[in-house]
Enzyme design. Structure first.
Site, PDB file in Angstrom:
ATOM      1  CB  SER A   1      -0.782   0.180   1.192  1.00 50.22           C
ATOM      2  OG  SER A   1       0.053   0.229   2.568  1.00 50.22           O
TER       3      SER A   1
ATOM      4  CG  ASP B   1      -3.502  -2.346  -2.393  1.00 48.48           C
ATOM      5  OD1 ASP B   1      -4.530  -2.376  -3.032  1.00 48.48           O
ATOM      6  OD2 ASP B   1      -3.841  -2.215  -0.912  1.00 48.48           O
TER       7      ASP B   1
ATOM      8  CG  ASP C   1      -7.906   4.154  -6.404  1.00 49.52           C
ATOM      9  OD1 ASP C   1      -8.810   4.425  -7.105  1.00 49.52           O
ATOM     10  OD2 ASP C   1      -7.840   4.073  -5.032  1.00 49.52           O
TER      11      ASP C   1
ATOM     12  CD  GLU D   1     -11.024   1.786  -6.186  1.00 49.87           C
ATOM     13  OE1 GLU D   1      -9.977   1.271  -5.893  1.00 49.87           O
ATOM     14  OE2 GLU D   1     -11.914   2.327  -5.611  1.00 49.87           O
TER      15      GLU D   1
ATOM     16  N   GLY E   1     -10.821  -1.094   6.271  1.00 45.54           N
ATOM     17  CA  GLY E   1     -10.896  -1.120   7.546  1.00 45.54           C
ATOM     18  C   GLY E   1     -11.980  -1.965   8.565  1.00 45.54           C
TER      19      GLY E   1
ATOM     20  CG  HIS F   1      -9.813  -2.990  -3.092  1.00 42.53           C
ATOM     21  ND1 HIS F   1      -8.846  -2.518  -2.780  1.00 42.53           N
ATOM     22  CD2 HIS F   1      -9.997  -3.624  -4.415  1.00 42.53           C
ATOM     23  CE1 HIS F   1      -7.950  -2.517  -3.984  1.00 42.53           C
ATOM     24  NE2 HIS F   1      -8.582  -3.259  -4.935  1.00 42.53           N
ATOM     25  N   GLY F   2     -11.294  -4.612   0.663  1.00 45.45           N
ATOM     26  CA  GLY F   2     -12.024  -4.401   1.974  1.00 45.45           C
ATOM     27  C   GLY F   2     -12.608  -5.735   2.303  1.00 45.45           C
TER      28      GLY F   2
ATOM     29  CB  THR G   1      -8.696  -4.626   8.446  1.00 46.27           C
ATOM     30  OG1 THR G   1      -8.465  -3.454   7.736  1.00 46.27           O
ATOM     31  CG2 THR G   1      -9.117  -4.463   9.822  1.00 46.27           C
TER      32      THR G   1
HETATM   33  P1  13P Z   1      -9.002  -4.275   4.243  1.00 49.08           P
HETATM   34  O1  13P Z   1      -8.134  -3.715   5.041  1.00 49.08           O
HETATM   35  O2  13P Z   1     -10.369  -4.024   4.854  1.00 49.08           O
HETATM   36  O3  13P Z   1      -8.800  -5.697   4.226  1.00 49.08           O
HETATM   37  O4  13P Z   1      -8.902  -3.815   2.843  1.00 49.08           O
HETATM   38  C1  13P Z   1      -7.609  -4.286   2.082  1.00 49.08           C
HETATM   39  C2  13P Z   1      -7.741  -3.594   0.841  1.00 49.08           C
HETATM   40  O5  13P Z   1      -8.596  -3.815   0.185  1.00 49.08           O
HETATM   41  C3  13P Z   1      -6.476  -3.252   0.433  1.00 49.08           C
HETATM   42  O6  13P Z   1      -6.536  -2.739  -1.032  1.00 49.08           O
HETATM   43  O1  G3H Z   2      -6.299  -0.335   0.866  1.00 50.49           O
HETATM   44  C1  G3H Z   2      -5.336   0.081   1.699  1.00 50.49           C
HETATM   45  C2  G3H Z   2      -4.963  -0.410   3.061  1.00 50.49           C
HETATM   46  O2  G3H Z   2      -5.614  -1.292   3.652  1.00 50.49           O
HETATM   47  C3  G3H Z   2      -4.230   0.738   3.806  1.00 50.49           C
HETATM   48  O3  G3H Z   2      -3.150   0.606   3.826  1.00 50.49           O
HETATM   49  O4  G3H Z   2      -2.803   2.424   5.840  1.00 50.49           O
HETATM   50  O5  G3H Z   2      -0.887   1.056   4.718  1.00 50.49           O
HETATM   51  O6  G3H Z   2      -1.707   2.795   3.423  1.00 50.49           O
HETATM   52  P1  G3H Z   2      -1.857   1.855   4.340  1.00 50.49           P
HETATM   53 ZN    ZN Z   3      -8.304  -1.481  -1.180  1.00 47.46          ZN
END
Ligand code: 13P
Ligand code: G3H
Ligand code: ZN
Length: 284
Positions: free
Chosen positions: A50, A82, A104, A134, A181, A208-209, A233
């Site tokens: 990231s 990412d 993105d 995205e 998150g 994602h997420g 997360t």
């Molecule tokens: P989470 O942190 O919610 O698992 O999402 C991860 C993500 O989408 C990274 O691009």
């Molecule tokens: O989608 C992105 C990550 O979950 C958030 O990453 O806090 O390391 O930039 P970061």
């Molecule tokens: Zn993401």
């Protein structure tokens, strides 16, 4: 094994009806946890960096760690950027040895998102690097949005078809109800929308997420054609909780290696469970 592009792991996933886990590497112990989990589960794997990870470790450390870890295993490993939003950073990632990048442009107006993503695709494909784009706004669970706003942020299937045609992306991140998150409430996925996107788009679909999405919803998303599942997360939570528990049990410890080892093991356990849930265990 040398690093591979997204298509090498996601095309077999589409054929086999499973998804491949894309795990965010926050530090060396998490890189080790991801690669060891993949080797033990005999699973293809995507390691992603990231913006925060790049600020924290720098590209040379990230590529060095992932290449070293991948060289010691037989399973295919993708090293993926990412949420890249800076064209020049994308170029630097390619130069440093990433095998795949995400551009993105979801915060840009549609035309600009298409134009920038196409530019990234042209350059990346010329040197054998795959690209994820995205469309729609995925956002964070902290973002306070109403139900109507939430709906307006979701990916439009017709736009997704146009986006793929005009950019040539290998993978497409879609907004269908997940967020980055920890969730305050259980996420509700828009399955009919996902199905419509899948009918119109042949690029790999990315969720994602995916941390905190109930197992049944993950299975449903995979059955509707999602082949890349992003997890950050839940790894962070497991890692930090294990380190805190260790320090509470042994507050006099002054050896960082002893403190981080339980974090790595806890991360590895989560990653292996996700690989089994996504169906990619045993697929390498
Ligand atoms: P989470 O942190 O919610 O698992 O999402 C991860 C993500 O989408 C990274 O691009
Ligand atoms: O989608 C992105 C990550 O979950 C958030 O990453 O806090 O390391 O930039 P970061
Ligand atoms: Zn993401």
């Amino acid at each position: 094994m040398n690093l591979v592009g997204l298509n090498e792991v996601l095309a077999p996933a589409a054929k086999g009806g499973y998804a491949v886990g894309a795990f965010n590497a926050n530090n060396m112990e998490i890189v080790q946890a991801i690669i060891e989990a993949a080797a033990e589960e005999k699973s293809p794997v995507i390691v992603q960096a990231s913006q925060g990870a790049i600020r924290y470790a720098g590209l040379d450390y990230i590529v060095g760690m992932v290449r070293t870890a991948a060289a010691g295993v037989e399973v295919p490993v993708v090293l993926h950027l990412d949420h890249g939003t800076d064209f020049e950073q994308v170029l630097r990632c390619i130069r440093y040895g990433f095998s795949s990048v995400m551009y993105d442009g979801s915060q840009l107006p549609l035309e600009e998102n298409i134009a920038m993503t196409r530019r990234v695709v042209e350059i990346s494909h010329a040197v054998g690097v795959t690209v994820e784009g995205e469309l729609g706004k995925i956002g964070g669970t902290e973002d306070d949005v109403t139900v109507e706003e939430r709906d307006a942020f979701f990916t439009d299937p017709a736009e997704a078809e146009r986006f793929e045609k005009e950019t040539g992306v290998d993978a497409l991140a879609v907004a269908v109800g997940t967020a980055h998150g920890p969730y305050k409430w259980e996420p509700e996925l828009d399955y009919p929308r996902l199905q419509k996107i899948k009918e119109r788009v042949s690029a790999s679909i990315v969720l994602h997420g995916s941390s905190g999405v109930p197992d049944e919803a993950v299975r449903q998303a995979v059955s509707l054609g999602v082949t890349k599942m992003n997890i950050d997360t839940e790894i962070r939570q497991a890692f930090v909780r294990a380190v805190v528990a260790y320090m509470q049990a042994d507050p006099d410890n002054i050896d960082p290696r002893k403190m981080l080892a339980p974090g790595k093991e806890a991360a590895k356990k989560v990653i292996k469970e996700k690989m089994r849930l996504f169906g990619c265990s045993g697929k390498a």
